[in-house]
Design a protein around this motif. Structure first.
Motif, PDB file in Angstrom:
ATOM      1  N   ARG A 156       0.833  -1.202   0.000  1.00 27.12           N
ATOM      2  CA  ARG A 156       0.000   0.000   0.000  1.00 27.12           C
ATOM      3  C   ARG A 156       0.871   1.256   0.000  1.00 27.12           C
ATOM      4  O   ARG A 156       0.561   2.237  -0.674  1.00 27.12           O
ATOM      5  N   ASP A 157       1.949   1.222   0.758  1.00 33.26           N
ATOM      6  CA  ASP A 157       2.866   2.360   0.806  1.00 33.26           C
ATOM      7  C   ASP A 157       3.406   2.673  -0.581  1.00 33.26           C
ATOM      8  O   ASP A 157       3.366   3.822  -1.024  1.00 33.26           O
ATOM      9  N   VAL A 158       3.880   1.667  -1.274  1.00 33.87           N
ATOM     10  CA  VAL A 158       4.454   1.873  -2.614  1.00 33.87           C
ATOM     11  C   VAL A 158       3.399   2.433  -3.558  1.00 33.87           C
ATOM     12  O   VAL A 158       3.629   3.429  -4.256  1.00 33.87           O
ATOM     13  N   ARG A 159       2.235   1.830  -3.584  1.00 36.66           N
ATOM     14  CA  ARG A 159       1.166   2.271  -4.491  1.00 36.66           C
ATOM     15  C   ARG A 159       0.703   3.692  -4.169  1.00 36.66           C
ATOM     16  O   ARG A 159       0.489   4.507  -5.058  1.00 36.66           O
ATOM     17  N   TRP A 160       0.513   3.965  -2.882  1.00 36.60           N
ATOM     18  CA  TRP A 160       0.015   5.277  -2.450  1.00 36.60           C
ATOM     19  C   TRP A 160       0.999   6.373  -2.849  1.00 36.60           C
ATOM     20  O   TRP A 160       0.623   7.370  -3.443  1.00 36.60           O
ATOM     21  N   ARG A 161       2.281   6.152  -2.526  1.00 35.57           N
ATOM     22  CA  ARG A 161       3.279   7.175  -2.820  1.00 35.57           C
ATOM     23  C   ARG A 161       3.501   7.329  -4.319  1.00 35.57           C
ATOM     24  O   ARG A 161       3.664   8.448  -4.806  1.00 35.57           O
ATOM     25  N   GLN A 162       3.472   6.243  -5.068  1.00 44.13           N
ATOM     26  CA  GLN A 162       3.638   6.346  -6.525  1.00 44.13           C
ATOM     27  C   GLN A 162       2.500   7.155  -7.145  1.00 44.13           C
ATOM     28  O   GLN A 162       2.733   7.990  -8.019  1.00 44.13           O
ATOM     29  N   SER A 163       1.283   6.899  -6.708  1.00 47.27           N
ATOM     30  CA  SER A 163       0.135   7.620  -7.249  1.00 47.27           C
ATOM     31  C   SER A 163       0.222   9.109  -6.913  1.00 47.27           C
ATOM     32  O   SER A 163       0.048   9.970  -7.786  1.00 47.27           O
ATOM     33  N   LEU A 164       0.504   9.416  -5.664  1.00 45.95           N
ATOM     34  CA  LEU A 164       0.633  10.812  -5.236  1.00 45.95           C
ATOM     35  C   LEU A 164       1.751  11.518  -5.992  1.00 45.95           C
ATOM     36  O   LEU A 164       1.556  12.602  -6.546  1.00 45.95           O
ATOM     37  N   GLU A 165       2.921  10.900  -6.024  1.00 47.39           N
ATOM     38  CA  GLU A 165       4.071  11.534  -6.661  1.00 47.39           C
ATOM     39  C   GLU A 165       3.869  11.699  -8.159  1.00 47.39           C
ATOM     40  O   GLU A 165       4.264  12.723  -8.732  1.00 47.39           O
ATOM     41  N   SER A 166       3.244  10.745  -8.796  1.00 47.07           N
ATOM     42  CA  SER A 166       2.960  10.855 -10.223  1.00 47.07           C
ATOM     43  C   SER A 166       2.070  12.060 -10.503  1.00 47.07           C
ATOM     44  O   SER A 166       2.312  12.817 -11.450  1.00 47.07           O
ATOM     45  N   HIS A 167       1.059  12.236  -9.659  1.00 52.32           N
ATOM     46  CA  HIS A 167       0.143  13.370  -9.827  1.00 52.32           C
ATOM     47  C   HIS A 167       0.867  14.698  -9.592  1.00 52.32           C
ATOM     48  O   HIS A 167       0.787  15.617 -10.412  1.00 52.32           O
ATOM     49  N   ALA A 168       1.560  14.804  -8.483  1.00 54.19           N
ATOM     50  CA  ALA A 168       2.211  16.074  -8.142  1.00 54.19           C
ATOM     51  C   ALA A 168       3.364  16.395  -9.089  1.00 54.19           C
ATOM     52  O   ALA A 168       3.504  17.547  -9.526  1.00 54.19           O
ATOM     53  N   ASP A 169       4.158  15.390  -9.424  1.00 54.42           N
ATOM     54  CA  ASP A 169       5.320  15.632 -10.278  1.00 54.42           C
ATOM     55  C   ASP A 169       4.935  16.005 -11.711  1.00 54.42           C
ATOM     56  O   ASP A 169       5.761  16.527 -12.446  1.00 54.42           O
ATOM     57  N   ALA A 170       3.685  15.788 -12.090  1.00 58.07           N
ATOM     58  CA  ALA A 170       3.231  16.153 -13.434  1.00 58.07           C
ATOM     59  C   ALA A 170       3.046  17.659 -13.591  1.00 58.07           C
ATOM     60  O   ALA A 170       2.926  18.150 -14.711  1.00 58.07           O
ATOM     61  N   GLN A 171       3.037  18.373 -12.483  1.00 58.58           N
ATOM     62  CA  GLN A 171       2.870  19.824 -12.533  1.00 58.58           C
ATOM     63  C   GLN A 171       4.196  20.476 -12.912  1.00 58.58           C
ATOM     64  O   GLN A 171       5.260  20.039 -12.490  1.00 58.58           O
ATOM     65  N   ALA A 172       4.126  21.535 -13.709  1.00 57.66           N
ATOM     66  CA  ALA A 172       5.340  22.165 -14.231  1.00 57.66           C
ATOM     67  C   ALA A 172       6.080  22.999 -13.182  1.00 57.66           C
ATOM     68  O   ALA A 172       7.302  22.929 -13.076  1.00 57.66           O
ATOM     69  N   ALA A 173       5.356  23.782 -12.397  1.00 56.81           N
ATOM     70  CA  ALA A 173       5.985  24.724 -11.463  1.00 56.81           C
ATOM     71  C   ALA A 173       6.151  24.095 -10.073  1.00 56.81           C
ATOM     72  O   ALA A 173       5.268  23.371  -9.608  1.00 56.81           O
ATOM     73  N   PRO A 174       7.268  24.369  -9.409  1.00 57.31           N
ATOM     74  CA  PRO A 174       7.511  23.794  -8.085  1.00 57.31           C
ATOM     75  C   PRO A 174       6.389  24.060  -7.075  1.00 57.31           C
ATOM     76  O   PRO A 174       5.998  23.152  -6.344  1.00 57.31           O
TER      77      PRO A 174
END
Length: 186
Positions: free
Chosen positions: A60-78
């Motif tokens: 669950r940890d791996v899936r949760w963090r991958q989903s969150l990071e994928s969403h946030a990292d898709a944004q262009a500006a910090p």
């Protein structure tokens, strides 16, 4: 059935049942029934309920963090990456089966009696805080800001679970924007 398939079916069943009903309310026979994997095979792969809980939480940890990071990292500006964390939380809180943070729930149920559950929950929370720290650093912010943003997100998770609404994510996002501006990040 091969080992990988059996493990996936067991972990899928464990995740649905443990997250949906609580770890202590679910027996190994419930997992067997839901997964279609024999009790003998279940115990070959996971010799104890604690080992199954550990595997469930780690996956669950791996899936949760991958989903969150994928969403946030898709944004262009910090700064938008930081705020996107709260947008992702809002979507998660709005899911029909949302019951709060599985790690907070597991820790609340077993943290005092299971060092393994306490360790996995702490590791998950530490990884989340480190991720926010990387986002804050990329935006030019200081470490204290990541700590405060983490508390906002964690509080939103608990509040959303209790009130049954995704509104705490929006409120936490607004507070995060205020913190970012107060820190001179715009």
């Amino acid at each position: 059935m091969d080992t990988q398939t059996a493990q996936a079916r067991l972990l899928d069943a464990a995740e649905e049942l443990f997250y949906g009903r609580g770890i202590q309310a679910v027996g190994m026979d419930d997992i067997r029934s839901a997964s279609g994997v024999s009790l003998k095979r279940l115990y070959q792969l996971y010799p104890s309920k604690e080992s199954l809980v550990d595997a469930y939480l780690r996956r669950r940890d791996v899936r949760w963090r991958q989903s969150l990071e994928s969403h946030a990292d898709a944004q262009a500006a910090p700064l938008e990456r930081i705020l996107a964390v709260f947008d992702w939380l809002s979507g998660w809180f709005g899911e029909a089966d949302f019951r709060g943070c599985g790690f907070i729930n597991a820790y609340g149920e077993l943290g005092a009696t299971s060092p393994a559950v306490a360790e996995v929950a702490r590791a998950h929370k530490d990884a989340f805080r480190r991720y926010l720290g990387r986002l804050v650093a990329a935006a030019g912010g200081e470490a204290w800001l990541a700590d405060q943003l983490t508390l906002l997100a964690e509080g939103a998770m608990t509040t959303a679970a209790i009130c049954g609404s995704s509104e705490p994510a929006r409120q936490a996002r607004d507070a995060a924007r205020t913190l970012l501006e107060a820190a001179g990040l715009k």
